[in-house]
Motif scaffolding. Sequence first.
Motif, PDB file in Angstrom:
ATOM      1  N   VAL A 226       5.519  18.928  -2.146  1.00 17.57           N
ATOM      2  CA  VAL A 226       5.254  17.555  -1.706  1.00 17.57           C
ATOM      3  C   VAL A 226       3.783  17.410  -1.329  1.00 17.57           C
ATOM      4  O   VAL A 226       3.267  18.175  -0.513  1.00 17.57           O
ATOM      5  CB  VAL A 226       6.130  17.185  -0.486  1.00 17.57           C
ATOM      6  N   ASP A 227       3.122  16.411  -1.929  1.00 18.33           N
ATOM      7  CA  ASP A 227       1.796  15.989  -1.483  1.00 18.33           C
ATOM      8  C   ASP A 227       2.025  15.027  -0.319  1.00 18.33           C
ATOM      9  O   ASP A 227       2.564  13.933  -0.486  1.00 18.33           O
ATOM     10  CB  ASP A 227       1.062  15.291  -2.630  1.00 18.33           C
ATOM     11  N   LYS A 228       1.617  15.428   0.884  1.00 22.25           N
ATOM     12  CA  LYS A 228       1.992  14.664   2.070  1.00 22.25           C
ATOM     13  C   LYS A 228       1.359  13.275   2.116  1.00 22.25           C
ATOM     14  O   LYS A 228       1.987  12.321   2.594  1.00 22.25           O
ATOM     15  CB  LYS A 228       1.643  15.466   3.332  1.00 22.25           C
ATOM     16  N   ARG A 229       0.127  13.135   1.646  1.00 21.75           N
ATOM     17  CA  ARG A 229      -0.494  11.806   1.629  1.00 21.75           C
ATOM     18  C   ARG A 229       0.286  10.861   0.714  1.00 21.75           C
ATOM     19  O   ARG A 229       0.493   9.688   1.054  1.00 21.75           O
ATOM     20  CB  ARG A 229      -1.953  11.900   1.166  1.00 21.75           C
ATOM     21  N   PHE A 230       0.711  11.352  -0.425  1.00 22.96           N
ATOM     22  CA  PHE A 230       1.504  10.525  -1.321  1.00 22.96           C
ATOM     23  C   PHE A 230       2.844  10.182  -0.686  1.00 22.96           C
ATOM     24  O   PHE A 230       3.341   9.051  -0.795  1.00 22.96           O
ATOM     25  CB  PHE A 230       1.697  11.224  -2.662  1.00 22.96           C
TER      26      PHE A 230
ATOM     27  N   GLY B 270       6.753   3.631  -8.701  1.00 28.26           N
ATOM     28  CA  GLY B 270       5.578   3.118  -9.399  1.00 28.26           C
ATOM     29  C   GLY B 270       4.655   2.353  -8.470  1.00 28.26           C
ATOM     30  O   GLY B 270       3.422   2.487  -8.553  1.00 28.26           O
ATOM     31  N   LEU B 271       5.228   1.566  -7.558  1.00 35.00           N
ATOM     32  CA  LEU B 271       4.418   0.819  -6.602  1.00 35.00           C
ATOM     33  C   LEU B 271       3.673   1.770  -5.677  1.00 35.00           C
ATOM     34  O   LEU B 271       2.467   1.601  -5.436  1.00 35.00           O
ATOM     35  CB  LEU B 271       5.311  -0.124  -5.791  1.00 35.00           C
ATOM     36  N   ALA B 272       4.388   2.771  -5.158  1.00 35.61           N
ATOM     37  CA  ALA B 272       3.745   3.746  -4.269  1.00 35.61           C
ATOM     38  C   ALA B 272       2.641   4.498  -5.004  1.00 35.61           C
ATOM     39  O   ALA B 272       1.564   4.754  -4.437  1.00 35.61           O
ATOM     40  CB  ALA B 272       4.788   4.723  -3.726  1.00 35.61           C
TER      41      ALA B 272
END
Length: 332
Positions: A93-97, A127-129
């Motif tokens: 997991v990329d935490k900022r994403f 897609g929005l995120a």
Amino acid sequence: MDTPPFVLPAVYADESSNSGQNLLDPDQPVFTVAGVHLGDELAVSIVDEVRAQLPPTQKEPKYASLARSSRGRKALMRAFGQLPAGSTRSYLVDKRFMVMTKLVDVLVEPLAYANGHNLYEGGKAFGLANRLHTAGPVLGDAAAYDRLLQAFVDWIRQKATTDYLFAALATYKESVAHGSFADLVGSLELCRAVADETHADIAAGGQRDLLDPAVTSLYCLCIAFGEAIGQFRLVHDESKVIDRNAVPLSTAHRLPDPARPGHYLRPLMASRIEFADSRAHPQLQLVDWAAGAVRQWGTHMAVGGGDLFSEELGDVVQPWLVDKIWPHLTGL
């Protein structure tokens, strides 16, 4: 006592770099959960071989300590090389994403649903995120975007008011010059009523662990193992957050799947969740090394350089990732 006629296989799991709901800890930009499905005999053999290469005074060899020395890195290389293909899987997991995906989940999706739109169907929420995450620091002021992310995290953790969150959003919106993207950012201000209701619910004790990546990551990891080996029992290193959420994890299949209207979420495939001390199970020591290596590689990719990611350690991790982990690495 009679031995049961059928004993389920075991999957051992552990996390690396979990800062809980503090997703924007600069020292831990990624989160990893890994699992290993490996027999006792081979697991003992691999761990014993690693221990034999270390000073006799060293305690349980954790990934962080092994990665710091040349001897430890060579031991890791040897250990990873003995893991059969498919025996180890990881979720990264990329935490900022994740912060932005949660902002969409918590604020935008309920408003859309109330207006007759299912953002989860067809991957619209994702897609929005992704658009906000990718374009946010580029089409607007990067520092203001960072402050918006931090304001959202603090708001979820009850360290900031809703007024503070929407002030940060307004400041960021003012920095966006691109017309269509400015309109997109501005639409987030329509979520104020949802935010007020959600903040009150969190204050009352609802939605605990909302930002902790451990639960959803473990669910995804178990789904992947279930596809490969069928039903299994899950042995997890001691974890308060997983223990707190063991029942929701085990009963996820009773909940409707918003991404597939008319269907339920997929079953965890773990017949039960057990917690154990890594000192008693060599597989948990192996999975600590696997999670640590994937986490360190992910950190290197996320911020450039990573922690202790030397050329020598890269030589250890990269071939193992490409050959045995990459086909089984998923994430957010």
